[in-house]
Design an enzyme around this catalytic site. Structure first.
Site, PDB file in Angstrom:
ATOM      1  CB  SER A 259      -0.905   0.014   1.234  1.00  0.00           C
ATOM      2  OG  SER A 259      -0.124   0.119   2.415  1.00  0.00           O
ATOM      3  CE  LYS A 260      -2.224   6.275  -3.032  1.00  0.00           C
ATOM      4  NZ  LYS A 260      -3.118   7.443  -3.111  1.00  0.00           N
ATOM      5  NE  ARG A 261       0.223  -0.100   6.063  1.00  0.00           N
ATOM      6  CZ  ARG A 261       0.948  -1.037   6.660  1.00  0.00           C
ATOM      7  NH1 ARG A 261       2.098  -0.723   7.211  1.00  0.00           N
ATOM      8  NH2 ARG A 261       0.518  -2.289   6.712  1.00  0.00           N
ATOM      9  N   GLY A 263       5.558   3.029   0.539  1.00  0.00           N
ATOM     10  CA  GLY A 263       6.380   3.795  -0.399  1.00  0.00           C
ATOM     11  C   GLY A 263       5.811   3.788  -1.794  1.00  0.00           C
TER      12      GLY A 263
END
Length: 487
Positions: A259-261, A263
């Protein structure tokens, strides 16, 4: 070239392979960037086609008109080209084939493998509410499966549903997952054609894969359940069943779904924001969930030679930033100085606020041999080269400024005097600087630190003698004189 979007006659298109030839495809939805998970799927399909002497096709699944954009299509095509994943023939656009999809739905209706369902949205919501209340699986209950369409009000809207098998079970011999079996009673009569005449994703995918002559469907394992439902269409039409390979998704270093967390998720971020080379990302994605002994550095030629779908693991692979950086460092060192110069020049220009002249580009090219030895990405490479093109007097950062006072200032002045008459060669420069350190009774580093600060404005740089040689006599002495004046 490849199949036309008007090729709707139901026969394998011109992009299909010859009998016995492997034909793979990549079929992204253009609703955003090219995700690295999608890029890895494309890579696996591309490699399997190239390894077997087959064909690799590209289909843009743009049936979601509200979310599909030309910008996303361009980003996908650009990302594919950057990674060197060329496809055979023209890309196919799924939306343009809607009439062909509808044709198959009505063909299934005619054959008795599908039926018209006149259930209203309110009726279906009531059905689902009852199922939720009774803790039953949410699936269509087949209320129009055996009813006469004449029972519906005249002109009532309808969808076309597949008449799925209800007895027995279906087994897929998956190239990655092995044998997977599902009871047919768990599959409901899915919608093939909506009431507005548009096809569903499930129908469109099957029809396109058949018409494109796809023999191997290699995709994420989030599509594994879809395969059982899609097989119902394939068998009802009497079409050849493709070979399936459902690849585990990529997870973050913590084992959670990417996911975006974690990177960067899009290919363009690895290129534009992280300074990763395409061969690096290709090698990195290849090793995310696929292996060949202990080999880590696998270039494209070697990958085509050894790739086998059987090497894909069943467990999700985890991203590893350190491994990515190490790979990128390897490929940067292997890259030609000319290529690196072309890639890095725009980054240097944005840092110094001016266009590099031809002599500047030549200097940048000559600096690559020194700079690329320790750089792990293109941004680091550009930052390392920027000192060469800064305008005098240099902007000295705080840490470097601290080295230019007290003992540092006197050592710098002595070094400038020693360098003035010297021949500008590595041996002569080193001899002069060592002479200063010996005369002052300090280590070479004590002399090199203020020298580096004065010449680059920073506390880190390539080796100090490389810095002097790259800047040249005139520029080096002028920068040293600037600091003497400032003092």
């Amino acid at each position: 070239m490849g199949a036309s979007n008007d090729d709707i006659n139901g026969t394998p298109s011109a992009s299909a392979g010859s009998p016995g030839q492997v034909v793979t495809r990549f079929a992204p939805s253009p609703t955003g960037y090219l995700h690295i998970g999608g890029a890895r799927t494309a890579l696996f399909n591309w490699l399997w086609a190239r390894h077997t002497g087959g064909k690799f096709l590209l289909r843009i699944e743009d049936t979601d008109r509200a979310r599909s954009t030309q910008g996303a299509i361009d980003a996908i095509l650009d990302g594919m080209k950057w990674l060197g994943l060329d496809w055979d023939g023209d890309e196919i656009y799924q939306f343009a084939r809607a009439s062909r999809h509808a044709e198959v739905a009505f063909d299934l209706l005619e054959r008795g493998h599908a039926y018209k369902c006149f259930a209203t949205a309110e009726e279906l919501e009531e059905m689902r509410a009852q199922q939720r209340a009774n803790k039953l699986p949410l699936r269509y209950d087949g209320r129009w499966r055996n009813r006469d369409p004449k029972e519906a009000p005249e002109g009532a809207p309808f969808v076309i549903r597949l008449k799925a098998e209800t007895e027995g079970e279906t087994t897929i011999d998956d190239l990655v997952q092995g044998q997977v079996t599902v009871r047919n009673s768990e599959l409901d009569d899915m919608v093939l054609l909506r009431s507005d005449g548009t096809p569903t994703y499930m129908l469109a995918v099957v029809v396109d894969d058949h018409d494109m002559g796809v023999t191997h469907v290699i995709r994420g394992d989030d599509h594994l359940n879809n395969a059982f439902r899609q097989l119902g269409i394939i068998r009802a039409m009497g079409w050849p069943v493709p070979v399936y390979g459902h690849v585990p998704l990529i997870h973050g270093p913590d084992g959670a779904k990417l996911s975006k967390r974690h990177g960067a998720l899009g290919v363009e971020a690895y290129r534009d924001e992280m300074g990763i080379l395409p061969e690096t990302l290709s090698n990195y994605l290849l090793r995310l969930g696929w292996g060949h002994g202990d080999e880590e550095i696998i270039d494209r030629t070697r990958a085509i030679e050894i790739f086998d779908v059987a090497g894909i693991g069943r467990s999700p692979a985890r991203t590893d930033q350190k491994k990515l950086e190490n790979l990128n460092g390897h490929y940067i060192r292997a890259a030609s100085d000319e290529r690196l110069t072309e890639l890095v020049a725009p980054m240097v220009e944005s840092r110094v606020g001016r266009e590099l002249a031809e002599k500047d580009r030549d200097l940048l090219r000559r600096s690559m041999a020194v700079l690329k030895v320790r750089a792990k990405d293109l941004m680091e490479l550009a930052e390392g080269a920027t000192f060469l093109f800064r305008t005098r007097p240099l902007d000295i950062d705080d840490r470097a400024q601290a080295l230019l006072s007290g003992e540092g200032a006197s050592l710098l002045a002595a070094t400038a005097r020693a360098l003035e008459p010297m021949e500008w060669s590595a041996e002569a420069l080193e001899s002069a600087v060592r002479g200063v350190s010996e005369e002052a009774g300090v280590g070479l580093g004590k002399v090199a630190q203020p020298l580096r600060a004065a010449l680059t404005g920073r506390t880190t740089s390539p080796g100090i003698f490389d810095v002097l040689l790259l800047l040249g006599r005139e520029e080096s002495l002028a920068r040293l004189a600037d600091q003497a004046t400032a003092a």
